[in-house]
Design an enzyme around this catalytic site. Structure first.
Site, short mmCIF file in Angstrom:
data_model
loop_
_atom_site.label_atom_id
_atom_site.label_comp_id
_atom_site.label_asym_id
_atom_site.label_seq_id
_atom_site.Cartn_x
_atom_site.Cartn_y
_atom_site.Cartn_z
N CYS A 120 0.85 -1.19 0.00
CA CYS A 120 0.00 0.00 0.00
C CYS A 120 0.88 1.24 0.00
O CYS A 120 1.70 1.42 0.91
CB CYS A 120 -0.91 -0.01 1.23
SG CYS A 120 -1.81 1.53 1.47
N GLU A 155 10.16 -0.67 -10.85
CA GLU A 155 8.96 -0.78 -11.68
C GLU A 155 7.67 -0.49 -10.91
O GLU A 155 6.78 -1.33 -10.79
CB GLU A 155 8.89 -2.17 -12.32
CG GLU A 155 9.99 -2.44 -13.32
CD GLU A 155 9.87 -3.80 -14.00
OE1 GLU A 155 10.45 -3.96 -15.09
OE2 GLU A 155 9.20 -4.69 -13.44
N CYS A 165 -6.31 4.20 1.59
CA CYS A 165 -6.28 4.76 0.23
C CYS A 165 -7.60 5.43 -0.13
O CYS A 165 -7.61 6.43 -0.87
CB CYS A 165 -5.94 3.66 -0.77
SG CYS A 165 -4.21 3.11 -0.65
N GLU A 319 16.94 -2.10 -17.89
CA GLU A 319 16.81 -3.55 -17.99
C GLU A 319 16.59 -3.94 -19.45
O GLU A 319 15.83 -3.28 -20.17
CB GLU A 319 15.63 -4.09 -17.17
CG GLU A 319 15.80 -4.06 -15.68
CD GLU A 319 14.63 -4.74 -14.96
OE1 GLU A 319 13.94 -5.57 -15.59
OE2 GLU A 319 14.39 -4.42 -13.78
N TRP A 327 8.79 -14.75 -19.76
CA TRP A 327 7.40 -14.41 -19.49
C TRP A 327 6.62 -14.00 -20.74
O TRP A 327 5.42 -13.73 -20.67
CB TRP A 327 7.32 -13.29 -18.44
CG TRP A 327 8.23 -12.14 -18.70
CD1 TRP A 327 9.52 -12.01 -18.28
CD2 TRP A 327 7.94 -10.96 -19.44
NE1 TRP A 327 10.05 -10.82 -18.72
CE2 TRP A 327 9.09 -10.14 -19.43
CE3 TRP A 327 6.81 -10.49 -20.11
CZ2 TRP A 327 9.16 -8.91 -20.06
CZ3 TRP A 327 6.87 -9.26 -20.74
CH2 TRP A 327 8.04 -8.49 -20.70
N GLU A 367 12.33 -16.86 -12.09
CA GLU A 367 13.23 -16.24 -13.06
C GLU A 367 14.48 -17.07 -13.34
O GLU A 367 15.45 -16.56 -13.89
CB GLU A 367 13.61 -14.83 -12.58
CG GLU A 367 12.41 -13.89 -12.64
CD GLU A 367 12.65 -12.52 -12.04
OE1 GLU A 367 11.92 -11.58 -12.43
OE2 GLU A 367 13.54 -12.38 -11.19
N LYS A 368 14.42 -18.34 -13.00
CA LYS A 368 15.62 -19.17 -13.19
C LYS A 368 15.95 -19.43 -14.66
O LYS A 368 17.07 -19.80 -14.99
CB LYS A 368 15.50 -20.49 -12.43
CG LYS A 368 14.38 -21.41 -12.83
CD LYS A 368 14.39 -22.68 -11.96
CE LYS A 368 13.22 -23.61 -12.29
NZ LYS A 368 11.94 -23.04 -11.77
N PHE A 369 14.95 -19.25 -15.55
CA PHE A 369 15.23 -19.41 -16.97
C PHE A 369 15.13 -18.10 -17.74
O PHE A 369 15.10 -18.10 -18.98
CB PHE A 369 14.28 -20.45 -17.58
CG PHE A 369 14.50 -21.83 -17.03
CD1 PHE A 369 15.73 -22.45 -17.11
CD2 PHE A 369 13.46 -22.51 -16.39
CE1 PHE A 369 15.95 -23.72 -16.59
CE2 PHE A 369 13.66 -23.77 -15.87
CZ PHE A 369 14.90 -24.38 -15.96
N HIS A 370 15.06 -16.98 -17.03
CA HIS A 370 15.13 -15.67 -17.68
C HIS A 370 16.56 -15.43 -18.14
O HIS A 370 17.52 -15.76 -17.44
CB HIS A 370 14.70 -14.58 -16.70
CG HIS A 370 14.47 -13.23 -17.33
ND1 HIS A 370 15.50 -12.48 -17.86
CD2 HIS A 370 13.34 -12.51 -17.51
CE1 HIS A 370 15.00 -11.34 -18.32
NE2 HIS A 370 13.70 -11.34 -18.13
#
Length: 683
Positions: A120, A155, A165, A319, A327, A367-370
């Protein structure tokens, strides 16, 4: 760009996200990292992005020793550090002890701990904790000679709908509408569906279990989310500005894929005002099966030009991937030559860096195969590592390009408010509105002709441009329309299209039809817009040629304008489709229908000729080759890039020097598939 940044890192930055906190139990891996950094010709690393649970494993218990060593080791090989604040993903102990930090979704369901970016932005606890952590980081590392930049969070995006909020949203609305509830009801067209509010406490954020069809409400909520995110960011940087005022600050912007359009979750035109250097994360789907390589390159160029133009200075590619991601719907590897080509395109359009996610592939989780510089084989001999080293060697020869910029006589106006409002509009066709993609269709003609373009927002000054292009500007305030009028009156040329100027800043239609000032400067007014089914087609006659039209056709009532093109079919056959009008010292064009790419090419080439807008480099080539220039005081750096799968012949009209090889080039030069050359031409 920040003066401190230029003086501390007068070079192209090459490297990327480094997560040593994942490898603290593997000292041999950390030692290999330092060796491989040198072999890969990398020099800059973003560290600490998701390291909060390692930095503070228990509340008030801190472990910085590992980070001390990492930063010292990078400095020891002459490297730079971009130090991140870790607020993008908080530790589990915080979610457990302070559940208010957890985000609530639009259906009013509190989220569990997990994933990232699920906090938040209003929570006082989370604001306190992030500022506390950032103060410790600034105190400890603010004077470290390796530190060249702060990377704030990661990001930013998403919205929270918790009670905190809701209260913040109501406060924001009170300030916007000067505590005048009638003014809010007027702006939101309250009587519709009996939605008039009688007390501020009755207002909730848009929700699928409540209200989501009041367009002014939706628009204000999106504006609030941007402002609240920026406010959270501003809270984060308080100790950083206080303790390290000379270290520039960035946060990484994004592009939405697969269409590669500007990220829609936040209005980056507002956010840009609060950071020192724009950076963004680019993941184009190279070698896909729905568009040509050149078409995708054009889309990348458009976002580059937007993010460069937000501050009128070089940006950073924060990046990217040296090969593939994990992804996309299909995660295809970059073909030989594409990594260097795509990297040089970023530099050509204004980037002073090529940085990757990630330095080393993770061993576990999502993310092991990114893609990464260092694969699971830990080798410097695989194809991807060698591609990265080639980019590094190339960037080392382009150090003089860092800090240079590019000038433009053409501007496109892109507007987040307009995008949100147009997407919300329950009219036309939901599948074919495609605001950003329409920008691409018009931008393509300039990219293919090597004409530099600034992609600006409504806050920018228009006066320095010869040509301003504003496709599908559905939402246009009276103030903006008045500025268009001044731009044209003072000698500018303005191009507008169908579905423009229909609503004001509250998404309310203009009474009496098209605004009078637009009618005045265009010498005509649009009457009705015909929305076509996907299979429907019409045609338009322009300059003796016939062009295909689809999706939209607007009928026009011409007063003083000149008819440039006419529709060929349907009930509006032989009526005006494109008009021009001289107003003051300038000129306007209105394009009434969505036309094929060949029309845009022919139309804009005519406008460029009329306005004497020329490429800044005298290099001749076929379509699919792009030539872009960065301008230094004493020379131009010309990037010639073959975005085709075929051999191309490029003609250099004057003598230039290849910056990478030292060759002198003049006349015809053959470019292989995906080949890129950077040449220097003295002024």
């Amino acid at each position: 760009m920040s003066k401190t940044f230029v003086t501390k890192a007068k070079q192209m930055l090459h490297g990327g996200d480094y997560n040593p906190d994942q490898w603290l139990d593997y000292p041999e891996i950390l030692a290999d990292d330092i060796k491989l950094m040198k072999l890969s010709h990398t020099n800059t690393f973003s560290v600490g992005i998701f390291a909060w649970s390692t930095l503070e494993p228990e509340e008030g218990v801190y472990h910085f020793e590992w980070l001390d060593k990492i930063i010292d080791d990078i400095h020891g090989i002459g490297g730079n550090v971009i130090l991140a604040t870790p607020s993008g993903a908080r530790p589990a102990w915080m979610s457990q002890k302070y559940p208010e930090v957890l985000r609530v979704n639009a259906s009013r369901v509190k989220q569990l701990h997990g994933a990232r970016h699920n906090h938040c932005f209003t929570s006082p606890v989370y604001r306190e904790k992030t500022q506390q952590m950032n103060r410790l980081l600034a105190e400890r590392y603010g004077n470290h000679p390796a530190l060249i930049m702060w990377h704030i969070s990661n990001e930013y995006g998403g919205a929270c709908h918790c009670d905190l909020c809701q209260d913040a949203f109501r406060t924001w609305l009170k300030e916007k509408y000067n505590h005048n509830l009638k003014a809010l009801n007027d702006a939101w067209w309250g009587p519709f569906w009996s939605h008039t509010f009688t007390d501020w406490s009755q207002i909730e954020s848009p929700s699928p279990i409540g209200e989501s069809k009041v367009h002014g409400h939706n628009l204000d909520w999106r504006r609030f989310v941007t402002d609240q995110t920026i406010d959270f960011y501003k809270n984060e940087i308080v100790p950083i500005r206080e303790l390290t005022p000379d270290i520039p600050i960035t946060t990484n912007f994004m592009g939405d894929t697969p269409d590669l359009i500007p990220f829609q979750g936040l209005d980056y035109s507002k956010f840009a005002k609060h950071i020192d250097v724009i950076s963004w994360d680019a993941y184009p789907a190279w070698h896909n099966d729905w568009e040509t390589t050149a078409d995708l390159a054009m889309k990348v160029a458009f976002i580059d030009d937007l993010y460069r133009s937000l501050k009128g200075q070089p940006f950073l590619l924060m990046e990217s991937t040296p090969s593939l991601v994990n992804w996309h719907k299909v995660n295809k590897a970059k073909r030989p030559g594409m990594h260097l080509l795509s990297s040089m395109q970023m530099v050509a359009h204004g980037s002073d860096s090529i940085l990757y996610f990630q330095w080393r592939k993770s061993r576990g989780s999502s993310e092991k195969f990114h893609g990464a510089v260092v694969d699971h084989d830990n080798s410097s001999e695989n194809r991807v590592f060698k591609d990265v080293a080639e980019v590094g060697r190339t960037l080392e020869k382009l150090s003089e390009v860092a800090g240079t910029n590019r000038s433009a006589e053409v501007a496109f106006l892109y507007d987040w408010d307009n995008h949100w409002a147009l997407q919300d509009a329950q009219g036309f066709s939901n599948e074919t509105k495609r605001y950003a993609q329409t920008m691409h269709q018009h931008y393509r003609a300039f990219w293919e002709n090597d004409i530099p373009v600034d992609v600006i927002t409504k806050e920018h000054d228009f006066s320095s441009y010869k040509l301003l292009v504003v496709p599908m500007l559905y939402l246009a305030s009276e103030d903006l329309i008045s500025r268009f009028k001044d731009f044209v009156k003072n000698g500018g040329t303005l191009v507008m299209t169908y579905i423009s100027g229909l609503v004001n800043e509250s998404d309310l239609t203009y009474l009496g039809g098209w605004p009078h000032e637009l009618q005045e400067i265009f010498g005509m007014k649009p009457l009705e817009t015909d929305t076509l089914y996907p299979a429907d087609r019409n045609r338009v006659s322009y300059n003796g040629k016939s062009y295909e039209l689809k999706d939209y056709a607007t009928t026009l009532d011409v007063a003083e304008a000149k008819v440039e093109a006419t529709y060929e079919e349907d009930y509006y056959a032989n009526t005006p489709a494109v008009t021009s009008h001289t107003y003051g010292a300038g000129k306007t064009y209105y394009i009434g229908g969505r036309l094929e790419d060949d029309f845009q090419r022919d139309f804009y080439e005519g406008v460029m000729k009329e306005l004497e807008i020329h490429p800044v480099a005298d290099v001749k080539h076929e379509r699919g080759v792009s030539v872009q220039v960065r301008q230094a005081p004493e020379c131009d750096y010309i990037f010639v890039m073959n975005f085709t799968e075929d051999e191309q012949h490029v003609h250099f009209e004057s003598q230039v020097t290849d910056v990478i090889t030292g060759e002198t080039l003049h006349g015809d030069v053959t470019f292989e598939k995906y080949e890129v050359r950077v040449v220097e031409k003295s002024k």
